[in-house]
Design a protein around this motif. Structure first.
Motif, PDB file in Angstrom:
ATOM      1  N   UNK A 271       6.108  -3.083  27.723  1.00 51.66           N
ATOM      2  CA  UNK A 271       6.727  -1.916  27.033  1.00 51.66           C
ATOM      3  C   UNK A 271       7.219  -0.898  28.393  1.00 51.66           C
ATOM      4  N   UNK A 272       6.849  -1.218  29.441  1.00 51.50           N
ATOM      5  CA  UNK A 272       7.180  -0.332  30.675  1.00 51.50           C
ATOM      6  C   UNK A 272       8.674   0.358  30.575  1.00 51.50           C
ATOM      7  N   UNK A 273       9.884  -0.816  30.125  1.00 47.43           N
ATOM      8  CA  UNK A 273      11.088  -0.260  30.545  1.00 47.43           C
ATOM      9  C   UNK A 273      11.590   0.857  29.712  1.00 47.43           C
ATOM     10  N   UNK A 274      10.608   0.927  28.287  1.00 52.33           N
ATOM     11  CA  UNK A 274      11.086   1.968  27.303  1.00 52.33           C
ATOM     12  C   UNK A 274      10.095   3.077  26.761  1.00 52.33           C
ATOM     13  N   UNK A 275       8.835   2.813  27.176  1.00 46.81           N
ATOM     14  CA  UNK A 275       7.785   3.677  26.812  1.00 46.81           C
ATOM     15  C   UNK A 275       7.897   5.150  27.589  1.00 46.81           C
ATOM     16  N   UNK A 276       7.704   6.320  26.496  1.00 42.25           N
ATOM     17  CA  UNK A 276       7.554   7.488  27.269  1.00 42.25           C
ATOM     18  C   UNK A 276       6.408   7.862  27.793  1.00 42.25           C
ATOM     19  N   UNK A 277       5.385   7.556  27.022  1.00 34.44           N
ATOM     20  CA  UNK A 277       3.872   8.255  27.203  1.00 34.44           C
ATOM     21  C   UNK A 277       2.851   7.196  26.511  1.00 34.44           C
ATOM     22  N   UNK A 278       1.732   7.284  27.071  1.00 32.76           N
ATOM     23  CA  UNK A 278       0.598   6.662  26.716  1.00 32.76           C
ATOM     24  C   UNK A 278      -0.313   7.785  26.260  1.00 32.76           C
ATOM     25  N   UNK A 279      -0.743   7.973  25.042  1.00 29.33           N
ATOM     26  CA  UNK A 279      -1.614   8.985  24.311  1.00 29.33           C
ATOM     27  C   UNK A 279      -2.853   8.572  24.051  1.00 29.33           C
ATOM     28  N   UNK A 316      -9.210  14.869  19.882  1.00 28.96           N
ATOM     29  CA  UNK A 316      -8.696  15.360  21.374  1.00 28.96           C
ATOM     30  C   UNK A 316      -7.520  14.489  22.000  1.00 28.96           C
ATOM     31  N   UNK A 317      -6.509  14.888  22.304  1.00 31.93           N
ATOM     32  CA  UNK A 317      -5.228  14.086  22.632  1.00 31.93           C
ATOM     33  C   UNK A 317      -4.869  14.415  24.233  1.00 31.93           C
ATOM     34  N   UNK A 318      -5.020  13.540  24.901  1.00 35.66           N
ATOM     35  CA  UNK A 318      -4.350  13.428  26.056  1.00 35.66           C
ATOM     36  C   UNK A 318      -3.024  12.588  26.427  1.00 35.66           C
ATOM     37  N   UNK A 319      -2.043  12.980  27.324  1.00 27.16           N
ATOM     38  CA  UNK A 319      -0.968  12.127  27.515  1.00 27.16           C
ATOM     39  C   UNK A 319      -1.023  11.714  29.069  1.00 27.16           C
ATOM     40  N   UNK A 320      -0.561  10.648  29.340  1.00 21.31           N
ATOM     41  CA  UNK A 320      -0.381   9.849  30.476  1.00 21.31           C
ATOM     42  C   UNK A 320       1.076   9.438  30.867  1.00 21.31           C
ATOM     43  N   UNK A 321       1.957   9.826  31.709  1.00 20.99           N
ATOM     44  CA  UNK A 321       3.305   9.004  31.921  1.00 20.99           C
ATOM     45  C   UNK A 321       2.717   7.878  32.893  1.00 20.99           C
ATOM     46  N   UNK A 322       3.772   6.830  32.695  1.00 20.20           N
ATOM     47  CA  UNK A 322       3.297   5.476  33.132  1.00 20.20           C
ATOM     48  C   UNK A 322       3.055   5.617  34.870  1.00 20.20           C
ATOM     49  N   UNK A 323       3.880   6.487  35.499  1.00 17.93           N
ATOM     50  CA  UNK A 323       3.899   6.430  36.864  1.00 17.93           C
ATOM     51  C   UNK A 323       2.503   7.198  37.336  1.00 17.93           C
ATOM     52  N   UNK A 324       1.574   7.496  36.441  1.00 13.65           N
ATOM     53  CA  UNK A 324       0.315   7.923  36.615  1.00 13.65           C
ATOM     54  C   UNK A 324      -0.566   7.105  36.355  1.00 13.65           C
ATOM     55  N   UNK A 325      -0.319   5.986  35.879  1.00 14.11           N
ATOM     56  CA  UNK A 325      -1.261   4.863  35.856  1.00 14.11           C
ATOM     57  C   UNK A 325      -0.985   3.543  36.746  1.00 14.11           C
ATOM     58  N   UNK A 326      -2.094   3.082  37.287  1.00 13.05           N
ATOM     59  CA  UNK A 326      -1.782   2.275  38.554  1.00 13.05           C
ATOM     60  C   UNK A 326      -1.632   0.680  37.833  1.00 13.05           C
ATOM     61  N   UNK A 327      -0.546   0.402  37.093  1.00 17.24           N
ATOM     62  CA  UNK A 327      -0.455  -0.614  36.389  1.00 17.24           C
ATOM     63  C   UNK A 327      -0.397  -1.819  37.415  1.00 17.24           C
ATOM     64  N   UNK A 328       0.165  -1.838  38.510  1.00 12.57           N
ATOM     65  CA  UNK A 328       0.452  -3.025  39.356  1.00 12.57           C
ATOM     66  C   UNK A 328      -0.664  -3.684  39.726  1.00 12.57           C
ATOM     67  N   UNK A 329      -1.926  -2.863  39.953  1.00 14.52           N
ATOM     68  CA  UNK A 329      -3.169  -3.510  40.309  1.00 14.52           C
ATOM     69  C   UNK A 329      -4.240  -3.562  39.203  1.00 14.52           C
TER      70      UNK A 329
END
Length: 401
Positions: A271-279, A316-329
């Motif tokens: 979903x990386x091309x379209x996703x805005x955020x991970x809650x 309790x809700x937090x939000x993460x942008x995908x560029x904050x998450x080390x997806x590639x490794x």
């Protein structure tokens, strides 16, 4: 005094049984109506994918509205939502003065993850999306066995829910095709736009042409709900989780299970091309102590037959942008997810000690309200069956006269 007490007890039992009968009849009737409605939609709109999806999404919203209506009757709860001040803007959640319901500005393209305590966790997360009018755009990962349930399985297949067999060689293909379609629809170039796939590989993988985004078509929002733990917390699952944690050199958690990495990472990458955020949602239930298990206290029979429910559900809700998450490794992603769950474990320690997460008390970051949503989608479920009933009734009247 004894007679009065017996009379009061009898009234309580009658009231409880009446609520239960009402809930059961309402559930069966509405599920029947939703099924008829879905069959009607498939019949009339099969050649119009956008309308087909739109009306199917309304039945999806109608189903969660039904569940919430029933729970409000037999086991009412309130919800307290607290948001992380660093990742979620103030006022994202607020009390709608017109309706009295909790509303929000949640992102229209997101993945929602949470700890898993009771079987109805997903109902509360589905409700969460309704605060942003996204209840019809929800996709949930479920066990493969649920696909075979009579009537309900048919409905969930029409909702495009994702059924997992827990065999990665099969689940990877399921996720690829299901999430690929969701991503393509969100960019106006998927099956809801009547766009043909770009290609289908020999192994069954379907690919969509996302090179030229179609702005003339509707871009469909989505909220994907999944539980990285895979199952809810119980004595058995806690023991297995602790054993596996020790095996891989991780410290077991006290209040949550070790999260699985593969499914979540693959979903985010698809979903990386379209996703805005991970809650990330941490859920706590009133009435559950540190050494207790929510799934034992709020078992479905207890909820349905005894009206036993958490009086207050904390999120309790937090939000993460995908560029904050080390997806590639994969290893770095595993460490990141373990860290998220470690913080979740600490939050629950505070929750069990204080009865709250002990976080930002500002009104703009905390809102409390009833567990309810609009009944409009619920009544929509009766439209096609009602229309069919009127047509058949008219035909019978015409034939007799």
């Amino acid at each position: 005094m004894d007679n009065t007490t017996c009379y009061d007890r009898l009234l309580i039992k009658i009231k409880r049984v009446s609520k239960l009968l009402f809930a059961v009849l309402l559930f069966l009737l509405t599920c029947f109506c939703i099924t008829i409605t879905q069959l009607s939609i498939l019949l009339f709109y099969r050649s119009s994918p956008a309308k087909l999806k739109f009306f199917m999404d309304l039945t999806k919203e109608g189903f969660i509205s039904l569940l919430i209506t029933i729970l409000r009757v037999i086991a009412p709860s309130s919800v307290r939502i607290t948001t992380d001040s660093n990742s979620i803007p103030k006022g994202t959640f607020y009390k709608d003065l017109k309706t009295g319901r909790i509303s929000s500005h949640l992102s229209s393209k997101s993945v929602i993850i949470a700890n898993h305590q009771i079987y109805t966790d997903w109902v509360f997360l589905w409700w969460l999306t309704s605060t942003a009018d996204l209840a019809g755009e929800v996709y949930i990962m479920l066990k493969k066995s649920l696909e075979s349930l009579p009537i309900l399985g048919f409905g969930m297949r029409n909702y495009k829910f994702i059924f997992m067999s827990r065999k990665w060689e099969l689940d990877r293909l399921t996720l690829h095709n299901s999430l690929g379609a969701i991503d393509a629809n969100s960019r106006g170039v998927g099956p809801a736009s009547d766009a043909p796939p770009l290609k289908e590989d020999s192994n069954g993988e379907i690919h969509w042409d996302t090179r030229n985004i179609n702005d003339r078509e509707k871009h469909w929002p989505y909220s994907l709900i999944l539980f990285p733990e895979g199952t809810n917390m119980s004595p058995n699952t806690r023991q297995k989780s602790a054993k596996f944690s020790n095996k891989i050199g991780k410290t077991p958690f006290e209040n949550v299970l070790l999260p699985h990495v593969t499914g979540l990472r693959y979903s985010l990458m698809q979903l990386k091309p379209s996703i805005d955020v991970l809650y990330d949602v941490t859920i706590g239930y009133s009435g559950v102590g540190k050494e207790e298990y929510g799934e034992a206290i709020y078992r479905l029979p207890n909820v349905i037959f005894r009206g036993q429910s958490p009086k207050l559900v904390d999120m309790y809700i937090r939000a993460y942008k995908l560029d904050e998450i080390p997806l590639d490794n994969e290893e770095e992603f595993s460490d990141w997810l373990y860290g998220v769950w470690q913080e979740k474990d600490q939050l629950l320690n505070t929750y069990y000690a204080k009865g709250s997460f002990g976080l930002d008390p500002e009104p703009d970051h905390t809102v409390i309200g009833a567990f309810k949503m609009s009944t409009y989608p619920f009544f929509f479920s009766f439209f096609f069956p009602g229309l069919l009933f009127l047509i058949l009734g008219g035909l019978v009247w015409y034939c007799r006269h």
